[in-house]
Design a protein around this motif. Structure first.
Motif, short mmCIF file in Angstrom:
data_model
loop_
_atom_site.label_atom_id
_atom_site.label_comp_id
_atom_site.label_asym_id
_atom_site.label_seq_id
_atom_site.Cartn_x
_atom_site.Cartn_y
_atom_site.Cartn_z
N ALA A 1 44.79 -6.11 86.28
CA ALA A 1 44.47 -6.74 84.70
C ALA A 1 45.41 -7.80 84.64
O ALA A 1 44.90 -9.22 84.43
CB ALA A 1 45.24 -5.87 83.83
N THR B 1 44.23 -15.18 80.81
CA THR B 1 43.51 -14.89 79.40
C THR B 1 44.28 -13.47 79.22
O THR B 1 44.11 -12.94 78.11
CB THR B 1 42.12 -14.62 79.84
OG1 THR B 1 41.79 -13.60 80.74
CG2 THR B 1 41.03 -15.74 79.96
N VAL B 2 45.09 -12.85 79.85
CA VAL B 2 45.90 -11.57 79.40
C VAL B 2 46.28 -12.06 77.85
O VAL B 2 47.23 -12.75 77.65
CB VAL B 2 46.70 -10.97 80.45
CG1 VAL B 2 47.43 -9.81 79.64
CG2 VAL B 2 46.01 -10.54 81.82
N ILE C 1 35.87 -11.63 82.11
CA ILE C 1 36.72 -12.91 81.82
C ILE C 1 35.83 -14.17 81.83
O ILE C 1 34.75 -14.29 82.83
CB ILE C 1 37.93 -13.01 82.94
CG1 ILE C 1 38.84 -12.21 82.80
CG2 ILE C 1 38.59 -14.34 82.85
CD1 ILE C 1 39.84 -12.23 84.03
N GLN D 1 45.46 -1.43 81.14
CA GLN D 1 44.66 -2.73 80.85
C GLN D 1 45.17 -3.43 79.62
O GLN D 1 46.33 -2.88 79.00
CB GLN D 1 43.35 -2.27 80.52
CG GLN D 1 42.61 -2.04 81.77
CD GLN D 1 42.08 -3.00 82.52
OE1 GLN D 1 41.69 -4.05 82.03
NE2 GLN D 1 42.20 -2.93 83.76
N PRO D 2 44.96 -4.70 79.25
CA PRO D 2 45.64 -5.55 78.11
C PRO D 2 45.70 -4.45 76.95
O PRO D 2 46.82 -4.57 76.13
CB PRO D 2 44.75 -6.52 77.99
CG PRO D 2 44.00 -6.96 79.19
CD PRO D 2 43.86 -5.58 79.96
N THR D 3 44.60 -3.49 76.49
CA THR D 3 44.53 -2.67 75.34
C THR D 3 44.79 -1.52 75.49
O THR D 3 44.66 -0.59 74.62
CB THR D 3 43.49 -3.00 74.39
OG1 THR D 3 42.35 -2.83 75.20
CG2 THR D 3 43.10 -4.52 73.94
N SER E 1 39.80 -9.25 80.88
CA SER E 1 40.13 -8.62 82.24
C SER E 1 38.90 -8.07 82.89
O SER E 1 37.79 -7.74 82.47
CB SER E 1 40.96 -7.05 81.86
OG SER E 1 41.31 -6.54 83.27
N PRO F 1 39.29 -8.02 75.88
CA PRO F 1 40.66 -8.43 76.14
C PRO F 1 40.87 -9.27 77.35
O PRO F 1 41.85 -9.81 77.57
CB PRO F 1 41.18 -6.83 76.49
CG PRO F 1 40.13 -6.16 77.09
CD PRO F 1 39.04 -6.73 76.26
N VAL G 1 46.40 -13.87 85.66
CA VAL G 1 45.02 -14.54 85.04
C VAL G 1 45.63 -15.14 83.74
O VAL G 1 46.52 -14.89 83.20
CB VAL G 1 44.14 -13.41 84.76
CG1 VAL G 1 43.55 -12.72 86.08
CG2 VAL G 1 44.83 -12.36 83.70
N PRO H 1 50.14 -15.61 76.50
CA PRO H 1 49.49 -16.80 76.15
C PRO H 1 49.93 -18.17 76.87
O PRO H 1 49.09 -19.02 77.13
CB PRO H 1 49.93 -16.97 74.72
CG PRO H 1 51.20 -16.06 74.57
CD PRO H 1 50.93 -15.08 75.54
N THR H 2 50.80 -18.09 77.49
CA THR H 2 51.31 -19.46 78.31
C THR H 2 50.84 -19.26 79.71
O THR H 2 51.18 -20.17 80.54
CB THR H 2 52.99 -19.75 78.23
OG1 THR H 2 53.51 -18.47 78.95
CG2 THR H 2 53.38 -19.89 76.93
#
Lengths: 391, 391
Positions: free
Chosen positions: A83, A112-113, A229, A39-41, B236, B234, A110, A117-118
């Motif tokens: 993710a 929003t991860v 999200i 996952q992102p974190t 997800s 985050p 996705v 950022p782009t």
């Protein structure tokens, strides 16, 4: 794995397979598998422990000079979390021929991860991402091309049952059902300072009511409903949002229960949308897209037996009166690659305790002892399975 | 304005001033002003009508050979909306010396504006954005350097009162109070599939309860509360969000009422946060940051009189029995640059009807007739004010 002289292949989904050959070359290997993505974190154990336990098992077998009748392999499945590319277990799903390769290759990341950022401006496809890291292999991604005798997976529990009961091993017998949706609410942008509440079609206010309702409905049926999200447009302090998109993850112990929660929420969300904006004759409306449907799964008795016997053996020396009480049958709340392997080959899983039952969080933690217990169980389980299949 | 031989200056905030000189050079000009910036999706009238009516007024005065005692100017104020740089009316605020220049120059763009997908990774400051378009002027931004005798502003109503009453002109006597906040909810990331509701500290669920509560509290006090921006981390599908940031815009007819809504919401939001996550002894918490505080404003009697007399004169030929009934005194729900000019010089505003009372939306619309009526009223108002000040 190269040091152990394993046969290594990489398929079109970037799945990595390493096989330590057995005496017989005419049969598929028994696999230990999981995933390395997170996952992102974080955390550091979900998936990763399963792959490392496979690598460790093969090393131990080599050190011990242990020969098996069939081969034993390790597999690292790509993008299990979903993710970055929002279909979970997608690469084992393609392998099981339950998800088309083209759908997986064309899947967009996705927006929003946190680390990307782009992504909102130029989302990358999964195929392009695999190419970039040189893991778009040329072996077809299919259980027919890369067959398995069975699939075993070690994983942290990601829940509080083992740790709060002081138990050491979970023998996973089943996985709960879940569905992932994307929803869009269409309302009307308008000025926050000059538009009375009764003149608004506020898509974000409708969302807030929906999220509150989703928990009520899911809880009443012993299920879960979660939003991870959300995106809001146009995104300005003094403009009432005219559009909201969000993810909805519904889970439950039975496929039919998940379907019931969905049915009730579709009806309730329509009512909420119809009310917000009714004052101006322009009510909100809500659209649902099903991204992923994972029915409830029951694992294979032979594999469950191998895991249970191995678990009892591994904890047999523990300084308690009833060591068998340290092992419990358990259902998985989360999806895993084993969900898809179970559609094609005998499969089961092993859970070990994790701190506070916490997962998908930087503080996710499993002690070295618990990790070692799990690895011992999975090593024994594949050896037991090898004996069982050639008995 | 150059064609009309106006004196043009650009200040450090990119405000553009054009002055058509009067007979006397030793007195400040009377200004017509508003802004050219918009919300992410429009519309085409909010602000823009006010600047264009000033340009049109000066052209008409030139065509008519009309001489005034003091000069008459037009001003275009920068970033009134606060859509990209999230403090509204910031450039008139600096001019009034109510907002420090350094704060305005260092203000960072919001991450969510639809046209700026990379803002989240490298947000630009207002100073840098002004430099890029060559509008970082060298004239100090202050009412002392660029003084005004008075400030008049024509604007669409952005609400339904004029259009639903069939009235043609609003004489704006006051502006409601508002406060803009940024709030952050801190919960805990965790797995959506394995974490029971009572074990969650779901920051997004807490947000949903807060937004529902905000409307209840504001409505009970005759105020408004709105959320336009929300960001979730985050981000997800299968992770319960551990952090949510959002904007909160509270408005009301009296400064004290807005303060009451804020006080009640601070208490209620704390209670909501304390409940979500209580089951794991790690409740959510919520932090407030005040971004902007605009107390209620009452405009200047002299300016209001000029607007009212001009409005009556302009609609005097309308084919109705009581033409004065086509003009109404009105309070502004939205903030405008006139809020800040009113702190330093006599100020008032003129409203004209807009379709459905709709604003901050691509369908925002005011008929050509209504625009012309407004422009006629503002032209007369500045001439009346010129006569009044030198009478």
């Amino acid at each position: 794995m190269k040091d152990l002289k394993c046969e290594i292949t990489i398929d079109e989904m970037g799945n990595i397979f390493a096989v330590r050959p057995g005496r017989r070359k005419d049969v598929p290997a028994t696999f230990i598998g999981s995933h390395l993505d997170t996952q992102p974190t974080g955390g550091r154990y979900d998936g990763i422990l399963g792959v490392l336990s496979g690598v460790e098992s093969l090393k131990r077998m080599d050190e011990m000079g242990l020969e098996t009748e069939g081969g034993v392999g390790v597999v690292n499945w790509t993008n299990e979390e979903g993710a970055r590319f929002p279909v979970s277990m997608i690469a084992s799903g393609v392998w099981a021929e339950c998800i088309p390769l083209s759908k997986a290759h064309n899947l967009k990341e996705v927006p929003t991860v946190a680390s990307l950022p782009t992504a909102a401006s130029a989302p990358e496809t999964m195929k392009s991402a695999l190419e970039k890291i040189n893991y778009l292999g040329d072996v077809p991604c299919s259980y027919k091309t890369t067959p398995m005798a069975a699939h075993f997976e070690l994983h942290i529990e990601q829940g509080p049952h083992l740790v709060s009961a002081g138990q050491r091993v979970g023998v996973v017998t089943a996985v709960q059902a879940y569905r992932w949706f994307r929803l869009k609410i269409i309302g009307r942008d308008t000025h926050t300072g000059t538009t009375a509440f009764e003149h608004r079609a506020d898509a974000l206010y409708a969302f807030a009511l929906m999220m509150v309702r989703a928990r009520e409905v899911a809880a009443a049926k012993g299920c879960l409903a979660s939003v991870g999200i959300i995106e809001v447009a146009p995104g300005s302090v003094n403009t009432v949002p005219g559009q909201v998109s969000f993810s909805l993850d519904i889970r439950g112990p039975e496929t039919a229960l998940v379907a019931e929660v969905e049915r009730e929420l579709r009806s309730d969300f329509d009512k909420i949308a119809a009310t917000e904006g009714a004052g101006i004759g322009k009510p909100c409306r809500v659209e649902w897209t099903l991204d992923f449907d994972s029915p409830a799964v029951k694992f294979h008795e032979d594999c469950i037996d191998c895991v249970q016997q191995s678990a009892h053996a591994v904890v047999a020396d523990a300084p308690v009166a009833d060591t068998k009480a340290l092992v419990r049958p358990i259902m998985s709340g989360a999806g895993h690659d084993s969900v898809f392997t179970s559609k094609r080959v005998p499969t089961s899983m092993i859970f070990v305790p994790c701190k506070d039952g916490l997962s998908h969080h930087p503080e996710e933690f499993s002690s070295a002892d618990d990790c070692a217990t799990g690895a011992s169980v999975i090593l024994q389980a594949v050896v037991r399975y090898d004996r069982k299949r050639f008995a």
